[in-house]
Design a protein around this motif. Sequence first.
Motif, PDB file in Angstrom:
ATOM      1  N   HIS A  18       0.816  -1.211   0.000  1.00 33.99           N
ATOM      2  CA  HIS A  18       0.000   0.000   0.000  1.00 33.99           C
ATOM      3  C   HIS A  18       0.856   1.269   0.000  1.00 33.99           C
ATOM      4  CE1 HIS A  18      -3.659  -2.229   0.475  1.00 33.99           C
ATOM      5  NE2 HIS A  18      -3.297  -2.753   1.628  1.00 33.99           N
ATOM      6  N   LEU A  19       2.111   1.145  -0.410  1.00 32.03           N
ATOM      7  CA  LEU A  19       2.980   2.329  -0.359  1.00 32.03           C
ATOM      8  C   LEU A  19       2.695   3.317  -1.491  1.00 32.03           C
ATOM      9  CD1 LEU A  19       5.304   3.927   0.834  1.00 32.03           C
ATOM     10  CD2 LEU A  19       6.903   2.357  -0.265  1.00 32.03           C
ATOM     11  N   CYS A  20       2.398   2.790  -2.667  1.00 30.79           N
ATOM     12  CA  CYS A  20       2.077   3.725  -3.754  1.00 30.79           C
ATOM     13  C   CYS A  20       0.834   3.256  -4.488  1.00 30.79           C
ATOM     14  CB  CYS A  20       3.268   3.931  -4.697  1.00 30.79           C
ATOM     15  SG  CYS A  20       3.423   2.754  -6.044  1.00 30.79           S
ATOM     16  N   HIS A  21       0.424   4.061  -5.466  1.00 30.73           N
ATOM     17  CA  HIS A  21      -0.852   3.799  -6.125  1.00 30.73           C
ATOM     18  C   HIS A  21      -0.842   2.584  -7.048  1.00 30.73           C
ATOM     19  CE1 HIS A  21      -3.946   6.663  -4.936  1.00 30.73           C
ATOM     20  NE2 HIS A  21      -2.930   7.389  -4.524  1.00 30.73           N
ATOM     21  N   HIS A  22       0.294   1.968  -7.242  1.00 27.06           N
ATOM     22  CA  HIS A  22       0.276   0.717  -7.997  1.00 27.06           C
ATOM     23  C   HIS A  22      -0.419  -0.390  -7.193  1.00 27.06           C
ATOM     24  CE1 HIS A  22       2.493   2.021 -11.444  1.00 27.06           C
ATOM     25  NE2 HIS A  22       3.601   2.306 -10.770  1.00 27.06           N
ATOM     26  N   GLN A  23      -0.310  -0.294  -5.860  1.00 27.62           N
ATOM     27  CA  GLN A  23      -0.969  -1.282  -4.991  1.00 27.62           C
ATOM     28  C   GLN A  23      -0.645  -2.710  -5.454  1.00 27.62           C
ATOM     29  OE1 GLN A  23      -3.337  -0.410  -2.150  1.00 27.62           O
ATOM     30  NE2 GLN A  23      -2.068   1.412  -2.407  1.00 27.62           N
ATOM     31  N   CYS A  24       0.637  -2.991  -5.601  1.00 21.06           N
ATOM     32  CA  CYS A  24       1.064  -4.282  -6.146  1.00 21.06           C
ATOM     33  C   CYS A  24       0.590  -5.446  -5.282  1.00 21.06           C
ATOM     34  CB  CYS A  24       2.581  -4.350  -6.214  1.00 21.06           C
ATOM     35  SG  CYS A  24       3.314  -3.173  -7.339  1.00 21.06           S
ATOM     36  N   VAL A  25       0.090  -6.473  -5.930  1.00 16.93           N
ATOM     37  CA  VAL A  25      -0.183  -7.753  -5.260  1.00 16.93           C
ATOM     38  C   VAL A  25       1.023  -8.636  -5.591  1.00 16.93           C
ATOM     39  CG1 VAL A  25      -1.727  -9.727  -5.099  1.00 16.93           C
ATOM     40  CG2 VAL A  25      -2.663  -7.434  -5.569  1.00 16.93           C
ATOM     41  N   ILE A  26       1.776  -9.005  -4.537  1.00 16.90           N
ATOM     42  CA  ILE A  26       3.078  -9.650  -4.771  1.00 16.90           C
ATOM     43  C   ILE A  26       3.065 -11.071  -4.215  1.00 16.90           C
ATOM     44  CG2 ILE A  26       5.567  -9.360  -4.502  1.00 16.90           C
ATOM     45  CD1 ILE A  26       5.026  -6.423  -3.701  1.00 16.90           C
ATOM     46  N   LYS A  27       3.386 -12.010  -5.088  1.00 20.55           N
ATOM     47  CA  LYS A  27       3.452 -13.418  -4.666  1.00 20.55           C
ATOM     48  C   LYS A  27       4.752 -13.675  -3.913  1.00 20.55           C
ATOM     49  CE  LYS A  27       1.040 -15.219  -8.694  1.00 20.55           C
ATOM     50  NZ  LYS A  27       1.279 -15.828 -10.003  1.00 20.55           N
ATOM     51  N   TRP A  31       8.657  -9.611  -6.665  1.00 21.82           N
ATOM     52  CA  TRP A  31       8.946  -8.205  -6.384  1.00 21.82           C
ATOM     53  C   TRP A  31       7.790  -7.336  -6.853  1.00 21.82           C
ATOM     54  CZ3 TRP A  31      13.970  -6.902  -4.517  1.00 21.82           C
ATOM     55  CH2 TRP A  31      14.879  -7.970  -4.478  1.00 21.82           C
ATOM     56  N   GLY A  32       7.686  -6.150  -6.268  1.00 20.94           N
ATOM     57  CA  GLY A  32       6.727  -5.165  -6.760  1.00 20.94           C
ATOM     58  C   GLY A  32       7.254  -4.502  -8.028  1.00 20.94           C
ATOM     59  N   ILE A  33       6.426  -3.659  -8.613  1.00 15.62           N
ATOM     60  CA  ILE A  33       6.789  -2.976  -9.856  1.00 15.62           C
ATOM     61  C   ILE A  33       8.089  -2.186  -9.691  1.00 15.62           C
ATOM     62  CG2 ILE A  33       6.086  -1.027 -11.352  1.00 15.62           C
ATOM     63  CD1 ILE A  33       3.214  -2.109 -11.128  1.00 15.62           C
ATOM     64  N   CYS A  34       8.323  -1.633  -8.498  1.00  9.76           N
ATOM     65  CA  CYS A  34       9.531  -0.837  -8.257  1.00  9.76           C
ATOM     66  C   CYS A  34      10.792  -1.686  -8.182  1.00  9.76           C
ATOM     67  CB  CYS A  34       9.375  -0.040  -6.966  1.00  9.76           C
ATOM     68  SG  CYS A  34       9.001  -1.082  -5.545  1.00  9.76           S
ATOM     69  N   LYS A  35      10.633  -2.995  -8.018  1.00  6.67           N
ATOM     70  CA  LYS A  35      11.760  -3.936  -7.971  1.00  6.67           C
ATOM     71  C   LYS A  35      12.704  -3.736  -6.791  1.00  6.67           C
ATOM     72  CE  LYS A  35      10.776  -5.970 -11.949  1.00  6.67           C
ATOM     73  NZ  LYS A  35      10.070  -7.226 -11.930  1.00  6.67           N
ATOM     74  N   CYS A  82      12.682   3.009  -8.788  1.00  5.15           N
ATOM     75  CA  CYS A  82      11.568   3.919  -9.052  1.00  5.15           C
ATOM     76  C   CYS A  82      10.311   3.097  -9.313  1.00  5.15           C
ATOM     77  CB  CYS A  82      11.864   4.800 -10.259  1.00  5.15           C
ATOM     78  SG  CYS A  82      10.629   6.103 -10.497  1.00  5.15           S
ATOM     79  N   ASN A  83       9.170   3.690  -9.004  1.00  3.92           N
ATOM     80  CA  ASN A  83       7.900   3.006  -9.287  1.00  3.92           C
ATOM     81  C   ASN A  83       7.326   3.421 -10.644  1.00  3.92           C
ATOM     82  OD1 ASN A  83       7.454   5.569  -8.351  1.00  3.92           O
ATOM     83  ND2 ASN A  83       5.768   5.042  -6.996  1.00  3.92           N
ATOM     84  N   PHE A  84       8.005   4.326 -11.344  1.00  2.31           N
ATOM     85  CA  PHE A  84       7.638   4.691 -12.719  1.00  2.31           C
ATOM     86  C   PHE A  84       8.675   4.092 -13.673  1.00  2.31           C
ATOM     87  CE2 PHE A  84       4.842   8.794 -12.547  1.00  2.31           C
ATOM     88  CZ  PHE A  84       3.988   8.201 -11.631  1.00  2.31           C
ATOM     89  N   THR A 134       9.491   7.781  -2.707  1.00  5.16           N
ATOM     90  CA  THR A 134       8.436   6.900  -2.186  1.00  5.16           C
ATOM     91  C   THR A 134       8.949   5.473  -2.018  1.00  5.16           C
ATOM     92  OG1 THR A 134       6.770   8.222  -3.307  1.00  5.16           O
ATOM     93  CG2 THR A 134       6.103   6.018  -2.610  1.00  5.16           C
ATOM     94  N   ILE A 135       9.769   5.024  -2.943  1.00  9.90           N
ATOM     95  CA  ILE A 135      10.149   3.601  -2.896  1.00  9.90           C
ATOM     96  C   ILE A 135      11.215   3.335  -1.820  1.00  9.90           C
ATOM     97  CG2 ILE A 135       9.434   3.187  -5.290  1.00  9.90           C
ATOM     98  CD1 ILE A 135      13.067   3.057  -4.554  1.00  9.90           C
ATOM     99  N   TYR A 136      11.819   4.372  -1.301  1.00  5.82           N
ATOM    100  CA  TYR A 136      12.683   4.166  -0.109  1.00  5.82           C
ATOM    101  C   TYR A 136      12.066   4.865   1.099  1.00  5.82           C
ATOM    102  CZ  TYR A 136      15.109   8.514  -1.803  1.00  5.82           C
ATOM    103  OH  TYR A 136      15.431   9.775  -2.264  1.00  5.82           O
TER     104      TYR A 136
HETATM  105  S1  SF4 Z   1       5.533  -0.215  -7.020  1.00  4.98           S
HETATM  106 FE1  SF4 Z   1       6.692  -0.723  -5.172  1.00  4.98          FE
HETATM  107  S2  SF4 Z   1       6.037   0.846  -3.706  1.00  4.98           S
HETATM  108 FE2  SF4 Z   1       4.495   0.835  -5.334  1.00  4.98          FE
HETATM  109  S3  SF4 Z   1       2.903  -0.584  -4.596  1.00  4.98           S
HETATM  110 FE3  SF4 Z   1       4.348  -1.760  -5.896  1.00  4.98          FE
HETATM  111  S4  SF4 Z   1       5.804  -2.626  -4.415  1.00  4.98           S
HETATM  112 FE4  SF4 Z   1       4.742  -0.972  -3.368  1.00  4.98          FE
END
Ligand code: SF4
Length: 336
Positions: A18-27, A31-35, A82-84, A134-136
């Motif tokens: 829930h850190l950023c608006h990607h709201q990654c669902v991670i198995k 890793w999340g989108i930000c890696k 980065c998350n972008f 945001t990612i750190y």
């Molecule tokens: S991109 Fe990173 S910071 Fe954003 S929701 Fe996914 S894991 Fe969390």
Amino acid sequence: MKKALLYEPQENGNVICHLCHHQCVIKNDHWGICKVRQNKKGTLFTWVYDRIIAEHVDPIEKKPLFHFLPGSKSYSVATAGCNFQCQFCQNSSIAQMPRDQGRISGIPMTPGQIVQSARNQHCQSISFTYTEPTIYFELALETAKKAHEQGIKNVFVSNGYMSEEAITMIAPFLDAANIDLKSIENSFYKKYCGARLQPVLDNLILLKNSGVFLEITTLLITGLNDNPQKIKKAAAFIAKELGKDTPWHISRFHPTYRMKDRPATSVTSLQTARQIGMDVGLQYVYTGNIPGDEGESTFCHHCGALLIERYGFTIQKNIIDDQQCPKCQTPVNIVT
Ligand code: SF4
């Protein structure tokens, strides 16, 4: 590696970040989108808590912040990631390192050491910049708390995609931010950044309402986001939702990363965009990355007096007196 903030474990072993608006669902093990955030057996970990990839003492004008502690030094730090995924990323070697190179480099540095280093170098602020703070978040939040204890201000230079929960947590310790408004079109965010526009617009308003001093940056790219009607729309959003006294930086794009085939933005385009912003009613519109341009300086929006003369990131002259124009006494939106 440190246990992350702002995530929610699921019964099936996944986690939702829930850190950023990607709201990654991670198995598990993914890793999340930000890696830089990884699910390990139902617990989310950050790999960038204490891995500083860049640290410099910069003029605050470099962030760019022209109306926050002008002429001061800001201790500037970043971790990789980065998350972008902006195709025009101006710092891709570090921001896109985890995604492009599959590694997270950096030197160990604790929040206490960052604050001490800022103090040693007589910096009035710490900027979380170069990549996406945001990612750190865990590092930035803890550092920002310690910085305030020492009387040092905190600055985010960000794409503005953090979640509402993240803003609520950091806002009490965040004094100023420069947030990118990369375009006023969702299609631009989707195609060139891998994100959405609306969360950024919402966050700009939320940050403003949370008392964070705001400046905005738009990197102008020929043929992509320089349509005069769209510039006018972006300016109107800033004027209406954030206030006419919000400083807006319109910066020159230089070909880089995945957009090496595009030309550098012409000086005329930047000056035209600045004029559009001022015609909409914005009081402080700047051109960026054109050293020596008139658009680098601050003028009184009422009488036109030259208040702060800049060349690049250097202040040549500053006649602002007690947050007002000394010639006509019009207030200037500036933190000194
Ligand atoms: S991109 Fe990173 S910071 Fe954003 S929701 Fe996914 S894991 Fe969390």
